[in-house]
Design a protein around this motif. Structure first.
Motif, PDB file in Angstrom:
ATOM      1  N   ASP A  93       0.846  -1.190   0.000  1.00 14.11           N
ATOM      2  CA  ASP A  93       0.000   0.000   0.000  1.00 14.11           C
ATOM      3  C   ASP A  93       0.877   1.235   0.000  1.00 14.11           C
ATOM      4  O   ASP A  93       1.717   1.406   0.884  1.00 14.11           O
ATOM      5  CB  ASP A  93      -0.907   0.001   1.239  1.00 14.11           C
ATOM      6  CG  ASP A  93      -1.852   1.198   1.240  1.00 14.11           C
ATOM      7  OD1 ASP A  93      -2.072   1.775   0.164  1.00 14.11           O
ATOM      8  OD2 ASP A  93      -2.357   1.546   2.321  1.00 14.11           O
ATOM      9  N   ARG A  94       0.708   2.084  -1.001  1.00 15.24           N
ATOM     10  CA  ARG A  94       1.366   3.379  -0.997  1.00 15.24           C
ATOM     11  C   ARG A  94       0.490   4.361  -0.233  1.00 15.24           C
ATOM     12  O   ARG A  94      -0.736   4.309  -0.322  1.00 15.24           O
ATOM     13  CB  ARG A  94       1.600   3.871  -2.420  1.00 15.24           C
ATOM     14  CG  ARG A  94       2.620   3.028  -3.189  1.00 15.24           C
ATOM     15  CD  ARG A  94       2.787   3.565  -4.592  1.00 15.24           C
ATOM     16  NE  ARG A  94       3.754   2.772  -5.346  1.00 15.24           N
ATOM     17  CZ  ARG A  94       3.649   2.487  -6.637  1.00 15.24           C
ATOM     18  NH1 ARG A  94       2.598   2.945  -7.324  1.00 15.24           N
ATOM     19  NH2 ARG A  94       4.558   1.780  -7.249  1.00 15.24           N
ATOM     20  N   ASP A  96      -1.783   7.321   1.084  1.00 15.40           N
ATOM     21  CA  ASP A  96      -2.669   8.404   0.645  1.00 15.40           C
ATOM     22  C   ASP A  96      -2.640   9.426   1.781  1.00 15.40           C
ATOM     23  O   ASP A  96      -3.252   9.207   2.835  1.00 15.40           O
ATOM     24  CB  ASP A  96      -4.097   7.895   0.416  1.00 15.40           C
ATOM     25  CG  ASP A  96      -4.132   6.645  -0.461  1.00 15.40           C
ATOM     26  OD1 ASP A  96      -3.288   6.547  -1.368  1.00 15.40           O
ATOM     27  OD2 ASP A  96      -4.985   5.772  -0.213  1.00 15.40           O
ATOM     28  N   ASP A 120      -1.599   7.392  -3.346  1.00 14.49           N
ATOM     29  CA  ASP A 120      -0.437   6.625  -3.818  1.00 14.49           C
ATOM     30  C   ASP A 120       0.804   7.500  -3.978  1.00 14.49           C
ATOM     31  O   ASP A 120       1.431   7.567  -5.038  1.00 14.49           O
ATOM     32  CB  ASP A 120      -0.752   5.925  -5.144  1.00 14.49           C
ATOM     33  CG  ASP A 120      -1.860   4.903  -5.004  1.00 14.49           C
ATOM     34  OD1 ASP A 120      -2.003   4.346  -3.902  1.00 14.49           O
ATOM     35  OD2 ASP A 120      -2.580   4.675  -5.990  1.00 14.49           O
ATOM     36  N   GLN A 122       4.493   8.590  -3.991  1.00 11.52           N
ATOM     37  CA  GLN A 122       5.752   7.886  -4.188  1.00 11.52           C
ATOM     38  C   GLN A 122       6.963   8.783  -3.962  1.00 11.52           C
ATOM     39  O   GLN A 122       8.039   8.300  -3.623  1.00 11.52           O
ATOM     40  CB  GLN A 122       5.831   7.305  -5.600  1.00 11.52           C
ATOM     41  CG  GLN A 122       4.738   6.313  -5.947  1.00 11.52           C
ATOM     42  CD  GLN A 122       4.944   5.712  -7.317  1.00 11.52           C
ATOM     43  OE1 GLN A 122       5.980   5.126  -7.610  1.00 11.52           O
ATOM     44  NE2 GLN A 122       3.948   5.874  -8.184  1.00 11.52           N
TER      45      GLN A 122
END
Length: 452
Positions: A93-94, A96, A120, A122
């Protein structure tokens, strides 16, 4: 089907040593290091006035409760910077990102307003931009905005007035390190080592020569959010504890450093033997300059001396430094019955540092503190590595800094046939005292009594 069989067979193979992955330039698995950060500015919507000393929390936005990532406080200009680890958002899970403005009283915690970031995330640095708050919350309590005043007192002008002269750990550091194993005079190298330690057999005439270029260093307890880039030349040797033969580490003999802030931090918190110097580091060389006097020079004012000038080349033609040290240490450790963990030692950054901290009385005739620290590194991450070769370091003789005595021959030069360049980050936390010596007027540590 063949692909599946190959995959299973690969998983059953013996895991490769860490240094093999490092030398291929592969990153290590993510740990709890706070490698990412969210930044921005908090202002009052009606007037655009910056809001100072406001407590903020960073969360990963989920359908249910969400995951806490970090906490921060705005500075005098309303700016904030919150470090976090994306792994805390959960597996696969990236994050939020959500920014929550917090107001506290003695018994309540209120979320005044939340600002939603993108999904997401990064990037290493995510900018929330200017966040406009409908109303000004109650300022964060002082114990959340700054370290306790009774522990870290300072004058209104920021001058320290208590010991220690620096903020407490943990410290987060990121650097490019160039490491070489050089031949030195074993007598001079071991002269500094306290009696509870001994040079690792087989490496008596070897010293680690580290050229360290730090891109950032900061204390998570610093309310100002200051980040310090600096440079170091580190000279040390590989040692073991006599009481625990399996404990292998790096004893620090000498450090030259370009930052007075980090010099004080290293000396007062851990006993690192640091001296301030002018240090320049390039892609294929370095230089250290300090005031001093040359041997035989008439007594008088010190003058700038080029203490060290070093050069190296990218691309090793010989056995790699990491392989050489790893095998030497592992072989000796195995012969001594050392723990299995020592057999997989692949980088000096996975070894603890040993330092001998000596604080004399004001009269200078005896030591009021003489103790040996063992300080491990945490959350070590190596993101890049490249082999180096043909390193040569010319040492300028100086009576103030006689490191030229380390050179094994008649010429003040130390050399290495191979080295490694790494991009590394780690966290330095509290150390452990492994030996403490009774105060004595004798300068030799070997005559001191070790307290249990």
């Amino acid at each position: 089907m063949a692909d599946k069989t190959d995959e299973v067979a690969s998983q059953q193979q013996q895991p490769r040593k860490l240094h093999e992955r490092i030398l291929e330039g592969l990153p290590r698995p993510q740990t709890s290091s706070r490698s990412h950060k969210a930044v921005g500015k908090l202002v009052l919507a009606a007037t655009s006035e910056p809001l100072a000393r406001v407590e903020l929390e960073l969360w990963d936005r989920d359908a249910l409760r969400g995951d806490f990532l970090g906490r921060g406080i705005t500075d005098a200009h309303g700016a904030f910077e919150i470090y976090y680890n994306p792994v805390d958002a959960g597996p696969f899970d990236r994050p939020d990102l959500d920014l929550r403005v917090i107001e506290r009283s003695e018994q309540t915690r209120l979320v005044v307003q939340a600002f939603h970031g993108v999904d997401d995330v990064q990037e290493l640095v995510y900018d929330f931009g200017t966040c406009r708050l409908a109303r000004a919350p109650r300022p964060a309590p002082l114990d959340r905005a700054a370290p306790p005043r009774d522990r870290f007192r300072s004058s209104p002008l920021g001058m320290p007035s208590a010991h220690p002269l620096c903020l407490p750990p943990p410290y987060s550091l990121a650097l490019r390190a160039r490491l070489f194993l050089v031949d030195v005079d074993p007598g001079w190298l071991s002269a500094d080592i306290p009696p509870c330690l001994g040079v690792l057999p087989g490496l008596e005439g070897k010293a680690l020569w580290g050229v360290m270029d730090y891109s950032s260093a900061f204390s998570s307890s610093d309310p100002t959010g200051a980040v310090y880039p600096y440079r170091e030349l580190v000279i040390g040797c590989f040692v073991r504890e006599h009481a625990r033969m399996s404990e292998i580490g790096l004893f620090i003999n000498t450090i030259y450093i370009s930052s007075d802030v980090m010099m004080v931090t290293g000396r007062e918190m851990y006993g690192f033997p640091k001296k301030l110097a002018e240090i320049a580091i390039g892609s294929d060389g370095m230089e250290v300059r300090r005031p001093g006097l040359a041997p035989g020079e008439t007594a008088g004012n010190v003058r700038p001396i080029e203490l060290v000038r070093g050069t190296w080349h990218v691309g090793a033609k010989h056995e790699s430094f990491v392989d050489h040290v790893a095998r030497a240490v592992a072989d000796k450790a195995a012969a001594l019955g050392a723990r299995g963990a020592a057999l997989g030692m692949s980088s000096v950054f996975e070894l603890p540092f040993y330092t001998h901290q000596v604080i004399p009385t004001p009269a200078g005739d005896r030591s009021c503190v003489s103790r040996v620290w063992r300080t491990p590194l945490h959350d070590v991450r190596v993101s890049r590595a490249e082999l180096l070769s043909a390193a040569r370091f010319e040492i300028g003789p100086s009576t103030v800094d006689p490191i030229y005595l380390l050179a094994p021959g008649n010429m003040p030069v130390v050399e290495a046939t191979a080295g490694v360049e790494m991009d590394v980050s780690f966290v330095l936390n509290e150390g452990e005292i492994v030996a403490q010596y009774s105060p004595t007027s004798a300068p030799a540590a070997s005559s001191a009594e070790v307290r249990p």
